[in-house]
Design a protein around this motif. Sequence first.
Motif, mmCIF file in Angstrom:
data_model
loop_
_atom_site.group_PDB
_atom_site.id
_atom_site.type_symbol
_atom_site.label_atom_id
_atom_site.label_comp_id
_atom_site.label_asym_id
_atom_site.label_seq_id
_atom_site.Cartn_x
_atom_site.Cartn_y
_atom_site.Cartn_z
ATOM 1 N N ILE A 24 65.388 -39.630 99.583
ATOM 2 C CA ILE A 24 64.197 -39.946 98.784
ATOM 3 C C ILE A 24 63.338 -40.972 99.506
ATOM 4 O O ILE A 24 62.114 -40.842 99.585
ATOM 5 N N TYR A 25 63.981 -41.994 100.060
ATOM 6 C CA TYR A 25 63.239 -43.056 100.748
ATOM 7 C C TYR A 25 62.561 -42.524 102.007
ATOM 8 O O TYR A 25 61.399 -42.866 102.286
ATOM 9 N N ASN A 26 63.254 -41.693 102.771
ATOM 10 C CA ASN A 26 62.675 -41.168 104.014
ATOM 11 C C ASN A 26 61.497 -40.237 103.759
ATOM 12 O O ASN A 26 60.631 -40.092 104.615
ATOM 13 N N ALA A 27 61.452 -39.625 102.590
ATOM 14 C CA ALA A 27 60.325 -38.751 102.267
ATOM 15 C C ALA A 27 59.036 -39.557 102.086
ATOM 16 O O ALA A 27 57.970 -39.141 102.552
ATOM 17 N N ASN A 28 59.116 -40.710 101.420
ATOM 18 C CA ASN A 28 57.951 -41.582 101.197
ATOM 19 C C ASN A 28 58.377 -43.047 101.235
ATOM 20 O O ASN A 28 58.523 -43.688 100.194
ATOM 21 N N PRO A 29 58.570 -43.620 102.412
ATOM 22 C CA PRO A 29 59.053 -45.004 102.478
ATOM 23 C C PRO A 29 58.066 -46.033 101.928
ATOM 24 O O PRO A 29 58.485 -47.105 101.493
ATOM 25 N N GLU A 30 56.797 -45.718 101.925
ATOM 26 C CA GLU A 30 55.813 -46.697 101.441
ATOM 27 C C GLU A 30 55.797 -46.793 99.914
ATOM 28 O O GLU A 30 55.198 -47.713 99.363
ATOM 29 N N LEU A 31 56.466 -45.893 99.223
ATOM 30 C CA LEU A 31 56.451 -45.901 97.759
ATOM 31 C C LEU A 31 57.590 -46.707 97.140
ATOM 32 O O LEU A 31 57.539 -47.040 95.963
ATOM 33 N N TYR A 32 58.631 -47.022 97.921
ATOM 34 C CA TYR A 32 59.848 -47.585 97.334
ATOM 35 C C TYR A 32 60.232 -48.918 97.954
ATOM 36 O O TYR A 32 59.995 -49.179 99.127
ATOM 37 N N THR A 33 60.893 -49.736 97.128
ATOM 38 C CA THR A 33 61.546 -50.962 97.589
ATOM 39 C C THR A 33 63.032 -50.822 97.264
ATOM 40 O O THR A 33 63.436 -49.950 96.508
ATOM 41 N N GLY A 34 63.838 -51.698 97.812
ATOM 42 C CA GLY A 34 65.262 -51.687 97.519
ATOM 43 C C GLY A 34 66.104 -50.893 98.485
ATOM 44 O O GLY A 34 67.277 -50.643 98.212
ATOM 45 N N TYR A 35 65.530 -50.510 99.616
ATOM 46 C CA TYR A 35 66.309 -49.738 100.582
ATOM 47 C C TYR A 35 67.404 -50.594 101.219
ATOM 48 O O TYR A 35 68.444 -50.077 101.627
ATOM 49 N N ASN A 36 67.198 -51.914 101.269
ATOM 50 C CA ASN A 36 68.229 -52.803 101.809
ATOM 51 C C ASN A 36 69.498 -52.753 100.961
ATOM 52 O O ASN A 36 70.603 -52.850 101.487
ATOM 53 N N ASN A 37 69.346 -52.622 99.641
ATOM 54 C CA ASN A 37 70.512 -52.482 98.776
ATOM 55 C C ASN A 37 71.275 -51.204 99.092
ATOM 56 O O ASN A 37 72.503 -51.175 99.054
ATOM 57 N N VAL A 38 70.542 -50.141 99.379
ATOM 58 C CA VAL A 38 71.179 -48.864 99.707
ATOM 59 C C VAL A 38 71.958 -48.990 101.012
ATOM 60 O O VAL A 38 73.107 -48.540 101.109
ATOM 61 N N LYS A 39 71.350 -49.598 102.033
ATOM 62 C CA LYS A 39 72.033 -49.755 103.320
ATOM 63 C C LYS A 39 73.279 -50.627 103.176
ATOM 64 O O LYS A 39 74.339 -50.290 103.701
ATOM 65 N N THR A 40 73.151 -51.739 102.456
ATOM 66 C CA THR A 40 74.287 -52.634 102.257
ATOM 67 C C THR A 40 75.387 -51.951 101.456
ATOM 68 O O THR A 40 76.568 -52.058 101.786
ATOM 69 N N GLY A 41 75.003 -51.241 100.394
ATOM 70 C CA GLY A 41 75.980 -50.525 99.585
ATOM 71 C C GLY A 41 76.710 -49.458 100.377
ATOM 72 O O GLY A 41 77.913 -49.240 100.198
ATOM 73 N N LYS A 42 75.991 -48.798 101.267
ATOM 74 C CA LYS A 42 76.607 -47.759 102.101
ATOM 75 C C LYS A 42 77.629 -48.377 103.051
ATOM 76 O O LYS A 42 78.730 -47.844 103.218
ATOM 77 N N ILE A 43 77.285 -49.494 103.659
ATOM 78 C CA ILE A 43 78.215 -50.181 104.561
ATOM 79 C C ILE A 43 79.448 -50.652 103.802
ATOM 80 O O ILE A 43 80.585 -50.467 104.251
ATOM 81 N N LEU A 44 79.241 -51.247 102.622
ATOM 82 C CA LEU A 44 80.369 -51.700 101.815
ATOM 83 C C LEU A 44 81.240 -50.526 101.369
ATOM 84 O O LEU A 44 82.469 -50.638 101.311
ATOM 85 N N ALA A 45 80.615 -49.407 101.043
ATOM 86 C CA ALA A 45 81.373 -48.226 100.628
ATOM 87 C C ALA A 45 82.232 -47.699 101.772
ATOM 88 O O ALA A 45 83.378 -47.289 101.553
ATOM 89 N N ILE A 46 81.699 -47.704 102.982
ATOM 90 C CA ILE A 46 82.479 -47.249 104.138
ATOM 91 C C ILE A 46 83.667 -48.180 104.373
ATOM 92 O O ILE A 46 84.795 -47.723 104.592
ATOM 93 N N ILE A 47 83.420 -49.486 104.316
ATOM 94 C CA ILE A 47 84.506 -50.455 104.485
ATOM 95 C C ILE A 47 85.549 -50.281 103.385
ATOM 96 O O ILE A 47 86.756 -50.252 103.640
ATOM 97 N N GLY A 48 85.085 -50.165 102.136
ATOM 98 C CA GLY A 48 86.007 -49.982 101.018
ATOM 99 C C GLY A 48 86.789 -48.687 101.119
ATOM 100 O O GLY A 48 87.972 -48.637 100.774
ATOM 101 N N LEU A 49 86.139 -47.635 101.602
ATOM 102 C CA LEU A 49 86.814 -46.355 101.757
ATOM 103 C C LEU A 49 87.918 -46.439 102.803
ATOM 104 O O LEU A 49 89.032 -45.939 102.582
#
Length: 110
Positions: A47-72
């Motif tokens: 969703i973000y890559n389709a229209n990056p200028e429309l959204y905020t909060g992508y840093n939360n997604v990146k951090t959550g993804k990293i934490l999910a990989i570590i947790g997994l």
Amino acid sequence: MQKQQLPNSTLILIFGILSIIGCCCYGLVGIIFGIIALVMAKRATAIYNANPELYTGYNNVKTGKILAIIGLVLSILSLIGTIASFIMYGGIEGMQEMQEEILREIQENQ
């Protein structure tokens, strides 16, 4: 145009954190939360890559993804350790027998 929060960005972060905490629960809870967070992060990234200028909060997604990989990874290691201990000691009964044997040896040496 006003920027809006990326859908589920905070939830992805929370699930990433829960996947790390969940590795202490024999690994199963961490695996579940980690997989859910990764799937949600993939959708949010698309969703973000389709229209990056429309959204905020992508840093939360990146951090959550990293934490999910570590947790997994931690959860999978925890699950493997749990399965290995059940195989080696024969489940809970085997562990209790081993504890009783250790206690007998300690009492005999005193």
